[in-house]
Design a protein around this motif. Structure first.
Motif, PDB file in Angstrom:
ATOM      1  N   LEU A 194       0.870  -1.180   0.000  1.00 37.34           N
ATOM      2  CA  LEU A 194       0.000   0.000   0.000  1.00 37.34           C
ATOM      3  C   LEU A 194       0.901   1.222   0.000  1.00 37.34           C
ATOM      4  N   VAL A 195       1.032   1.851  -1.166  1.00 38.54           N
ATOM      5  CA  VAL A 195       2.049   2.883  -1.337  1.00 38.54           C
ATOM      6  C   VAL A 195       1.506   4.066  -2.141  1.00 38.54           C
ATOM      7  N   ASN A 196       1.741   5.278  -1.625  1.00 37.44           N
ATOM      8  CA  ASN A 196       1.730   6.520  -2.403  1.00 37.44           C
ATOM      9  C   ASN A 196       3.075   7.177  -2.149  1.00 37.44           C
ATOM     10  N   GLU A 197       3.862   7.411  -3.190  1.00 37.44           N
ATOM     11  CA  GLU A 197       5.220   7.934  -3.020  1.00 37.44           C
ATOM     12  C   GLU A 197       5.661   8.664  -4.282  1.00 37.44           C
ATOM     13  N   GLY A 198       6.881   9.185  -4.254  1.00 32.37           N
ATOM     14  CA  GLY A 198       7.494   9.769  -5.445  1.00 32.37           C
ATOM     15  C   GLY A 198       6.745  10.922  -6.069  1.00 32.37           C
ATOM     16  N   ALA A 214       2.514   4.364  -7.131  1.00 29.78           N
ATOM     17  CA  ALA A 214       1.730   3.509  -6.244  1.00 29.78           C
ATOM     18  C   ALA A 214       2.038   2.040  -6.489  1.00 29.78           C
ATOM     19  N   SER A 215       1.737   1.227  -5.478  1.00 32.04           N
ATOM     20  CA  SER A 215       1.907  -0.228  -5.471  1.00 32.04           C
ATOM     21  C   SER A 215       3.385  -0.620  -5.401  1.00 32.04           C
ATOM     22  N   ALA A 216       3.641  -1.935  -5.488  1.00 33.89           N
ATOM     23  CA  ALA A 216       5.000  -2.449  -5.354  1.00 33.89           C
ATOM     24  C   ALA A 216       5.864  -2.031  -6.537  1.00 33.89           C
ATOM     25  N   TYR A 257       7.649  -2.038 -18.170  1.00 27.79           N
ATOM     26  CA  TYR A 257       6.984  -2.523 -16.970  1.00 27.79           C
ATOM     27  C   TYR A 257       7.354  -1.679 -15.744  1.00 27.79           C
ATOM     28  N   GLY A 258       6.348  -1.383 -14.953  1.00 29.28           N
ATOM     29  CA  GLY A 258       6.557  -0.677 -13.694  1.00 29.28           C
ATOM     30  C   GLY A 258       7.044   0.750 -13.837  1.00 29.28           C
TER      31      GLY A 258
END
Length: 324
Positions: A194-198, A214-216, A257-258
């Motif tokens: 569970l991520v909000n970053e950058g 967001a996410s991994a 990807y990603g």
């Protein structure tokens, strides 16, 4: 729109969390996380593409012990009041604590005109309202006010990190209230982690946009978007609209990807905004994705929707990519 500038991707290999700053001296300045997570490198070139071959100068290296001795992540280089600042995150231990890494946010300063040649001074930790995992700081100025946006964990909220905004007293000190802008809650923000970053800030068309990731950090990593009117109270969460869908995601058809942890810059002729981001060209990762070094720096021109919002499109293929 046709004949948009194109870049030969990747711009710089094995550089995640990329930051490109176009300065008034005619140079693009570049910094990013290095695979060893042990130092801060800066390079410069007169073109974005030229950063690929520009020599990297190590301006700071982590100590062997203490609060800045591990996992140097996500540096950004800013020019504020005729001085250069590098914002970055560092941890005192190499392993997670209470479910997350133990990073805090720090800043360096130099008054040299060329930051590659400057003597960098540690200005210390950026102190927020509480002590917890904190990283990925960025700054921007608007209507004479310097703002700070960053990711931090609140142990009362499920997840690794939320995004916050605050005014700054000076480039190393926050003042007044800090406001949570977004937390990981949508299905595409909570895959793996569970991520909000950058966060990264772009001001255009009477709006202030904040992208975030967001996410991994595998193929599920993607970018979200917050939007506020430029005349609104930026410290009021109600001024911000959160896009319900991600705005930049993996594109298997292009071998990308990603994509995420972006920054923004401008083309050499200053006619176009450029999205700078990292991504991989494969999904088979052994072990923790954080320690796979092949998140490469990439760039592509942004187009604009009729309503004045950015259209990031899809991650473009790497040079030489052949569709299978």
């Amino acid at each position: 729109m046709t004949n948009l500038p194109e870049f030969k991707n990747p711009i710089v290999e094995q550089r995640a969390d990329p930051w490109i700053y176009k300065h008034t001296d005619g140079y693009y300045y570049f910094t990013a996380s290095v695979p060893e997570y042990d130092r801060l490198d800066v390079r410069r070139a007169q073109t974005i593409q030229g950063l690929a071959d520009a020599p990297a100068v190590t301006v700071w290296r982590k100590p062997d012990h203490g609060p800045l001795s591990n996992l140097i992540w996500a540096p950004e280089l800013h020019y504020i009041n005729e001085k250069w600042y590098i914002y970055f995150a560092a941890a005192d231990v190499p392993e997670p604590v209470n479910g997350t890494f133990n990073h805090r946010m720090y800043v360096l300063e130099t008054d040299a005109s060329n930051p590659l040649e400057g003597q960098w001074v540690e200005k210390g930790q950026i102190i927020t309202e509480w002590e917890s995992f904190a990283l990925d700081a960025t700054t921007f100025q608007h209507n004479g006010t310097l703002y700070y946006v960053w990711a931090q964990r609140d142990y009362d909220i499920p997840g690794n990190s939320n995004l916050y905004i605050s005014e700054m007293e000076n480039p190393w000190t926050l003042k007044g209230k800090q406001t949570m802008l977004t937390k990981p809650e949508l299905d595409w923000e909570v895959i793996g982690f569970l991520v909000n970053e950058g966060p990264a800030v772009l001001k255009r068309n009477g709006k202030i946009f904040i992208t975030y990731s967001a996410s991994a950090t595998d193929e599920n990593y993607c970018m979200g978007l917050l939007t506020a009117d430029e005349n609104s109270d930026l410290l009021d969460v109600n001024s911000w609209h959160k896009s319900p869908q991600p705005v930049f995601t993996s594109a298997a058809e292009n071998g990308q990807y990603g994509p995420g942890h972006n920054s923004f810059t401008r083309t050499e002729d200053d006619q176009h905004d450029v999205l700078v981001y990292h991504g991989r060209n494969y999904t088979e990762i052994t072990g923790d994705p954080l320690y796979d070094p092949n998140r490469h720096t990439r760039a592509q021109v942004i187009t604009w929707n009729e309503d004045g919002t950015p259209n990031f499109g899809k991650p473009v293929p790497d040079a030489g990519f052949v569709r299978s």
